[in-house]
Structures are given as C-alpha cells and as structure tokens.
Motif scaffolding. Structure first.
Motif, PDB file in Angstrom:
ATOM      1  N   SER A 501       1.209  -0.959  -0.178  1.00  0.00           N
ATOM      2  CA  SER A 501       0.398  -0.239   0.127  1.00  0.00           C
ATOM      3  C   SER A 501       0.492   1.374  -0.045  1.00  0.00           C
ATOM      4  N   ILE A 502       0.501   2.504  -0.130  1.00  0.00           N
ATOM      5  CA  ILE A 502       0.752   3.798   0.012  1.00  0.00           C
ATOM      6  C   ILE A 502       0.039   4.630   0.950  1.00  0.00           C
ATOM      7  N   ILE A 503       0.303   5.145   1.734  1.00  0.00           N
ATOM      8  CA  ILE A 503      -0.047   6.135   2.397  1.00  0.00           C
ATOM      9  C   ILE A 503       1.038   7.057   3.035  1.00  0.00           C
ATOM     10  N   ASP A 504       1.096   8.315   2.047  1.00  0.00           N
ATOM     11  CA  ASP A 504       2.034   9.148   2.276  1.00  0.00           C
ATOM     12  C   ASP A 504       1.669  10.393   3.088  1.00  0.00           C
ATOM     13  N   PHE A 505       2.126  11.006   4.136  1.00  0.00           N
ATOM     14  CA  PHE A 505       1.614  12.388   4.141  1.00  0.00           C
ATOM     15  C   PHE A 505       2.737  13.538   4.301  1.00  0.00           C
ATOM     16  N   ALA A 506       2.623  14.771   4.127  1.00  0.00           N
ATOM     17  CA  ALA A 506       4.147  16.182   4.068  1.00  0.00           C
ATOM     18  C   ALA A 506       2.850  17.165   4.760  1.00  0.00           C
ATOM     19  N   TYR A 507       4.137  17.690   5.582  1.00  0.00           N
ATOM     20  CA  TYR A 507       3.801  18.911   5.719  1.00  0.00           C
ATOM     21  C   TYR A 507       5.188  20.071   5.422  1.00  0.00           C
ATOM     22  N   LEU A 508       4.264  21.348   5.201  1.00  0.00           N
ATOM     23  CA  LEU A 508       5.454  21.797   4.420  1.00  0.00           C
ATOM     24  C   LEU A 508       5.587  23.318   4.599  1.00  0.00           C
ATOM     25  N   GLU A 509       6.573  24.360   4.716  1.00  0.00           N
ATOM     26  CA  GLU A 509       6.204  25.668   5.175  1.00  0.00           C
ATOM     27  C   GLU A 509       7.183  26.498   3.913  1.00  0.00           C
ATOM     28  N   ASN A 510       6.441  27.397   3.567  1.00  0.00           N
ATOM     29  CA  ASN A 510       7.234  27.927   2.960  1.00  0.00           C
ATOM     30  C   ASN A 510       7.431  29.376   2.943  1.00  0.00           C
ATOM     31  N   LYS A 511       8.310  30.549   3.272  1.00  0.00           N
ATOM     32  CA  LYS A 511       8.548  31.103   4.645  1.00  0.00           C
ATOM     33  C   LYS A 511       9.010  32.382   2.922  1.00  0.00           C
ATOM     34  N   LEU A 512       9.144  32.191   1.637  1.00  0.00           N
ATOM     35  CA  LEU A 512       8.901  33.595   0.275  1.00  0.00           C
ATOM     36  C   LEU A 512       7.661  33.927   0.508  1.00  0.00           C
ATOM     37  N   LEU A 513       7.116  32.540   0.615  1.00  0.00           N
ATOM     38  CA  LEU A 513       4.954  32.514  -0.019  1.00  0.00           C
ATOM     39  C   LEU A 513       4.336  32.793   1.151  1.00  0.00           C
ATOM     40  N   VAL A 514       4.748  32.654   2.694  1.00  0.00           N
ATOM     41  CA  VAL A 514       4.167  32.447   3.516  1.00  0.00           C
ATOM     42  C   VAL A 514       2.724  32.271   3.425  1.00  0.00           C
ATOM     43  N   GLN A 515       4.085  30.295   3.167  1.00  0.00           N
ATOM     44  CA  GLN A 515       2.425  29.116   2.823  1.00  0.00           C
ATOM     45  C   GLN A 515       2.885  28.202   4.431  1.00  0.00           C
ATOM     46  N   LYS A 516       1.877  27.458   4.588  1.00  0.00           N
ATOM     47  CA  LYS A 516       2.310  26.131   4.832  1.00  0.00           C
ATOM     48  C   LYS A 516       0.800  25.608   4.491  1.00  0.00           C
ATOM     49  N   GLU A 517       0.884  24.074   3.996  1.00  0.00           N
ATOM     50  CA  GLU A 517       0.425  23.424   3.316  1.00  0.00           C
ATOM     51  C   GLU A 517       0.584  21.964   3.961  1.00  0.00           C
ATOM     52  N   LYS A 518      -0.778  21.478   3.908  1.00  0.00           N
ATOM     53  CA  LYS A 518      -0.592  19.618   4.203  1.00  0.00           C
ATOM     54  C   LYS A 518      -0.578  19.117   2.723  1.00  0.00           C
ATOM     55  N   LEU A 519       0.149  17.688   2.382  1.00  0.00           N
ATOM     56  CA  LEU A 519      -0.162  17.048   1.137  1.00  0.00           C
ATOM     57  C   LEU A 519      -0.676  15.291   1.480  1.00  0.00           C
ATOM     58  N   TYR A 520      -0.972  15.340   0.992  1.00  0.00           N
ATOM     59  CA  TYR A 520      -1.375  13.531   1.140  1.00  0.00           C
ATOM     60  C   TYR A 520      -1.218  12.498  -0.083  1.00  0.00           C
ATOM     61  N   GLY A 521      -0.591  11.557  -0.033  1.00  0.00           N
ATOM     62  CA  GLY A 521      -0.409  10.168  -1.307  1.00  0.00           C
ATOM     63  C   GLY A 521      -1.438   9.695  -0.981  1.00  0.00           C
ATOM     64  N   PHE A 522      -2.221   8.243  -1.653  1.00  0.00           N
ATOM     65  CA  PHE A 522      -2.876   7.444  -1.131  1.00  0.00           C
ATOM     66  C   PHE A 522      -2.435   6.639  -3.128  1.00  0.00           C
ATOM     67  N   GLY A 523      -2.093   5.706  -2.429  1.00  0.00           N
ATOM     68  CA  GLY A 523      -2.353   4.057  -4.148  1.00  0.00           C
ATOM     69  C   GLY A 523      -1.508   2.878  -3.405  1.00  0.00           C
ATOM     70  N   PHE A 524      -1.284   2.169  -4.300  1.00  0.00           N
ATOM     71  CA  PHE A 524      -0.945   1.362  -4.022  1.00  0.00           C
ATOM     72  C   PHE A 524       0.656   0.725  -5.026  1.00  0.00           C
ATOM     73  N   GLY A 525       1.198  -0.389  -5.370  1.00  0.00           N
ATOM     74  CA  GLY A 525       2.494  -0.651  -5.891  1.00  0.00           C
ATOM     75  C   GLY A 525       2.527  -2.249  -5.521  1.00  0.00           C
ATOM     76  N   PHE A 526       3.737  -2.708  -6.296  1.00  0.00           N
ATOM     77  CA  PHE A 526       4.149  -4.044  -6.222  1.00  0.00           C
ATOM     78  C   PHE A 526       6.053  -4.219  -6.333  1.00  0.00           C
ATOM     79  N   GLY A 527       6.192  -5.067  -6.163  1.00  0.00           N
ATOM     80  CA  GLY A 527       8.399  -5.426  -6.680  1.00  0.00           C
ATOM     81  C   GLY A 527       7.839  -6.358  -7.466  1.00  0.00           C
TER      82      GLY A 527
END
Length: 564
Positions: A501-527
């Motif tokens: 499975s794929i469950i990703d989470f990210a938090y970012l800050e961009n001081k230049l743009l005065v930006q705070k944001e949360k990102l999510y990624g969902f999916g699946f895969g195989f090897g």
C-alpha cells in the motif's frame, strides 16, 4: 490346512510382539522416607526395555545427586524383586550446600571470579554447590578470551570444610602460554581491502587471540555491500605461531536504478514523461570505495546532476574522505552548484560520523528587468556535522532494515553585498518492521529545513515524486521547511514478488510565499525481482489539504534497480 497355518502365524506374531515390547521396571528408594522423597523429587525413568538401560538410569540419577550436593551418596547393587522389577537402594548421606574455592590471582584474575560469585575474598570465593559446573565453564571461557585458548581449569584437593561446606583449590592443568594472532590468511576473496581488516573488523596481527571475539567481528561483514563471510573463521596452532584463516567472497554491489513516470500536464492536457538515472559503484578497485552518479530530468524542465565519491580509511588510517558535486538547473531561471568535502570516522560497522564544509553558488539566468526579486546570485559556505546509523538484513527484496541519518550545518550566505547567518538540517530515517516471514510494515521519516532572516527562491528545497511524496510531480513542491511520512504495508507473495500500500503525508512551510500546507498521497504498488533486477511499480494519487480527489492527478512510476 492353509487357514490353520495362518492362524498359528498370527498368534505367534501377537505373542512375540508382546514379549519384545515387555518393559522392565526400576524402583529406587532411599535409606529412609526422607531420602526416598528426595529421590522422587528428582524424578527418574521407571520403565526400560532391558537391564543395560536400567543400569544407565541408575548412573544418571547418581550424577544428578552429585550435582545438587550429595557427593558422598552410594547405592547398593541392583537387586531383582521379581521377573520384571529391579530395585536399588541409595544412601544419600550428607548434602553440601556451598563450596569454598581457593584461587591464585596469578592464574585467575579477581575480576573474572566476580563474574560468577558475589562472595569473593582475598584468596577464596564461595559458590552454591549446584552452580559449580556453570561457573567453571565461565571462568575457563574468560581465560581463553585473554589469549589462552588451551586453558583447562579444575578443582583439586576437594575435602569437607564442615557439615554443609566443601573446600577445594582452583588450578590449571598445564602452564598457560598466551597466544597472539601472528598471521591472517584470506581465502576466497584474497583482494579484500586490508584496511577493512584493521579498521572495520579490527583484526590485525600481534593482537591477543580471542576466538569468540573474532567470530563476533567477522559476522559484521554482513553489514558490507561488497563482501560476506562464507564460513566461520578457522585457526591453525603451531608450536610458536597462531594463523587465522578468514573465508570471504566478493558480492555484487554495483547497482543501476532508473524509472519512468507518466502524468497528465494540467496546462497542455498531454501525457508527460519523466525519469532519472542512478548509478552506484562499490569496491570496483578493491579499496572499499564507492561512487554514485544521479542525473534527473523532470517535466518542469528541472535538471539535477549529483556525483559523490567516498574513500574510506585514507592512507590506511581510521579516517575517510567524501567529496561531492551537485548541479541544479531550473529551465532558464537559475543554476545552483554545490560542492562539499567531508572527513568521516567509523565508530563501529553500523555507525559513521562526518565533519565537513560545503560551498554553494547560484546564478540568476534571467534578464534583470524580468527577474523576480526572489531569484538572486548568492554564495554560501556551511560547516556540517552528520551522523549515520544503518543496519542490513538478509533479504533479497529488502536488504536494509534500518537507517538513521541526520545532518546539521551552520554558515553564511552572501548576496547583494550583504551577509546573513544560516542554519540547515536534513533528516532521513526508515525502519522495516518484520511482522512475520510474509508481512512487514515500512515507515520512513524525511525532512529538511533552512533558517535565515530572508529567503531566496533558488536556495529553497524541492521535493515530490517517487523518492519523497508519491502522487506528485518530481521536484514540483518548493519549501523552506518540510517533513514527510511514507508508509507501506507489504505482503510477500513469494521470495521474488511483493505488493504494498501507499499512504504518504507531508507538511511544508514556504517563508517566501508565507505558505503552510499539508499534502497527502494514496495508492498501491508492487515489486518484482527479475533477472534484470528489482522492478517497482507505483500508482499514487496526490492531493493538498483543501483539494478534492481527482483521478487525473494520479501518477504512475516505474523503476528498475539492477545489481551487477
């Protein structure tokens, strides 16, 4: 007539089997009820196939009695009670609780004695009687580890000190001769780098011979990419020398990694292709060196070139050197060149510390009248400290089980005739939790940050894609500070294929743009482990905190890692 013969045969087999399977019974008693109760508490086997087994069981019981303190116990001859029962009467006599063992510090050091006894005095120590065997084994092992592999200690002049205590002398069988490693011979991989024997395994001539320590050290070869141990070390003892044989083999440790990405360009509504090349070369010169080369081209006209060279144990010293070059170009906006040089020291086979300096220079490629203020020429110098701990595991699909990598830097950045202090940090860690042979969980934490009074666009971090947060375009996200969490639940269908499975989470800050944001990624895969290498397929959909889910935002990533 035939039926009568068959009946006789069946009767014969049944009665013969009964005679063969008949058991003899053993009955053991003491001189009185108390002694009988002691014998019954030890327990013994009562039924036996023959008289030899009964005799052996009696001897075994007597050894057990000796072990718990009945060293003077005796038994009468084996006596038949009837055709199937034999009786033995034991006289347990006195039970000794402790033993006082007198020792000579010239033979056994006091600190060794203290490992087995809490009652250690100037020339003797006290042991509970039932611990004698284990204590003597420990003492002998410790003496052997000090360079005396042929040591053999024993108790002499055993006698009764009082009704509950014995006394004895601790002596060696022969005069002890200390052994050192005189020569090391490599078998299988004769060109194994000698500096790794001295600094990685810490095995070298003229050191005290300690076989258990040698075995423990050679097991750490499994932490190396380019070599492993094919059998346990062996030792040849002669009258005046000790020769150590190590059996090694060279492993395939070079790798080639690449991937293709498919996604829809939101502006052109066309399918974009992205990709990268990752070449990793290890120990091709039999020095233990490593060289990595990464070239990446993204759909947003972002190009990355990264080369890194690591030379361990420079001039046969415990220090190594690492140098690197990173070039980043964003279309026709700017280029950034980073050069670094570090010295590193290996604390143990899993742990390294780094100290170094890096220089970054960025050039604005835009015309002055069209160039945004956030993109400027700048130059920075940073002093860095890095700590890495890693642990490998025996798996064809997942060779590394644990990684902890943290780096902190401090320095100055110069632009537009002004100088500012800056602090940087990078963090990368992951762990595989093996639930059982088929199920495992993968957890990764990754983050970077830059702290300054002002910020420029061409110095910020860029992330997104298969190696950071899946479901987003490669290097499409810009931040001055970010942290991300990657998780996978993995199930192995066989030794060569797994799904996850794929469950990703990210938090970012961009001081230049005065930006705070949360990102999510969902999916699946195989090897899939193929003859060409490990093929990975990922399908992931990425979204921001306030964005609705859209299938058009999905990304498909293919990568192939070939080991040679």
């Amino acid at each position: 007539m035939q039926k009568l013969f068959l009946l006789y045969l069946i009767i014969y087999i049944l009665f013969s089997s009964e005679g063969i399977c008949q058991n003899l019974q053993l009955d053991i008693k003491g001189e009185n009820l108390i002694e009988t109760a002691v014998i019954d508490s030890i327990s013994y086997k009562k039924f036996h196939p023959d008289i030899n087994a009964i005799t052996q069981e009696v001897n075994t019981l007597q050894k057990k009695l000796f072990h718990i303190g009945y060293v003077e116990s005796e038994h009468q001859p084996l006596t038949p009670k009837n055709d199937s029962t034999f009786q033995v009467v034991f006289n347990l006599k006195n039970k000794y609780q402790d033993i006082h063992i007198y020792y000579n510090e010239a033979i056994v050091a006091k600190d060794i004695i203290q490992l087995v006894s809490n009652q250690v005095y100037e020339n003797y120590f006290i042991l509970p009687f039932h611990t004698i065997e284990a204590a003597l084994y420990t003492i002998n092992s410790k003496i052997s580890d000090l360079g005396f592999p042929f040591s053999e200690i024993r108790l002499q002049d055993i006698s009764a000190k009082d009704q509950n205590t014995l006394q004895a002398k601790l002596e060696t069988k022969d005069v002890l001769e200390k052994r050192t490693i005189d020569k090391i011979i490599l078998k299988g991989y004769e060109k194994f780098p000698k500096s790794y024997l001295k600094h990685y395994l810490k095995i070298k001539p003229k050191t005290i011979f300690n076989l258990s320590q040698v075995k423990s050290k050679t097991e750490t070869l499994n932490e190396l990419k380019f070599a492993n141990q094919i059998k346990e070390p062996e030792v040849l003892f002669t009258k005046d020398s000790t020769i150590l044989y190590l059996y090694l083999e060279k492993s395939k440790s070079n790798s080639f990694d690449g991937f293709l990405g498919f996604g829809t360009n939101e502006e052109t509504k066309k399918v974009d292709l992205t990709g990268y090349l990752n070449l990793d070369l290890n120990n091709n010169l039999n020095y233990g060196e490593s060289f990595s080369l990464i070239y990446k081209s993204d759909e947003n006209e972002l190009k990355t070139f990264n080369a890194n060279l690591s030379l361990p144990y420079l001039f046969n010293s415990p220090l190594g050197v690492e140098v690197g070059l990173n070039i980043f170009k964003k279309d026709s906006s700017f280029t950034t060149v980073n050069q670094k040089a570090k010295l590193f020291y290996q604390i143990n086979p899993q742990t390294n510390v780094y100290f170094g300096i890096s220089n970054t220079k960025s050039n604005n490629l835009l015309e002055e009248d069209t160039s945004p203020l956030e993109i400027q020429d700048y130059n920075s110098n940073t002093y860095n400290v890095r700590f890495i701990y890693s642990k490998r595991q025996n798996s064809r699909l997942f060779s590394k089980n644990l990684l902890f990598d943290i780096e902190v830097g401090a320095g100055k950045r110069d632009f537009l005739s002004q100088s500012e202090n800056q602090t940087l940090f990078l963090f990368n860690a992951f762990k595989i939790f093996n639930l059982n042979p088929k199920n495992s969980a993968y957890l990764r934490l990754n983050g970077s940050g830059i702290f300054s009074d002002t910020y420029l666009e061409n110095e910020l971090y860029r992330f997104g894609g298969i190696n950071t947060i899946r479901g987003f375009e490669e290097n499409s996200i810009i931040a001055s500070l970010y942290g991300l969490l990657n998780t996978e639940y993995r199930y192995q269908l066989s030794n060569s294929i797994y799904i996850h499975s794929i469950i990703d989470f990210a938090y970012l800050e961009n001081k230049l743009l005065v930006q705070k944001e949360k990102l999510y990624g969902f999916g699946f895969g195989f090897g899939l482990l193929t003859k060409a290498g490990l093929l990975k397929f990922n399908y992931a959909n990425g979204k921001t905190e306030n964005q609705k889910f859209k299938f058009s935002n999905s990304k498909i990533h293919l990568s192939l890692t070939a080991v040679f």
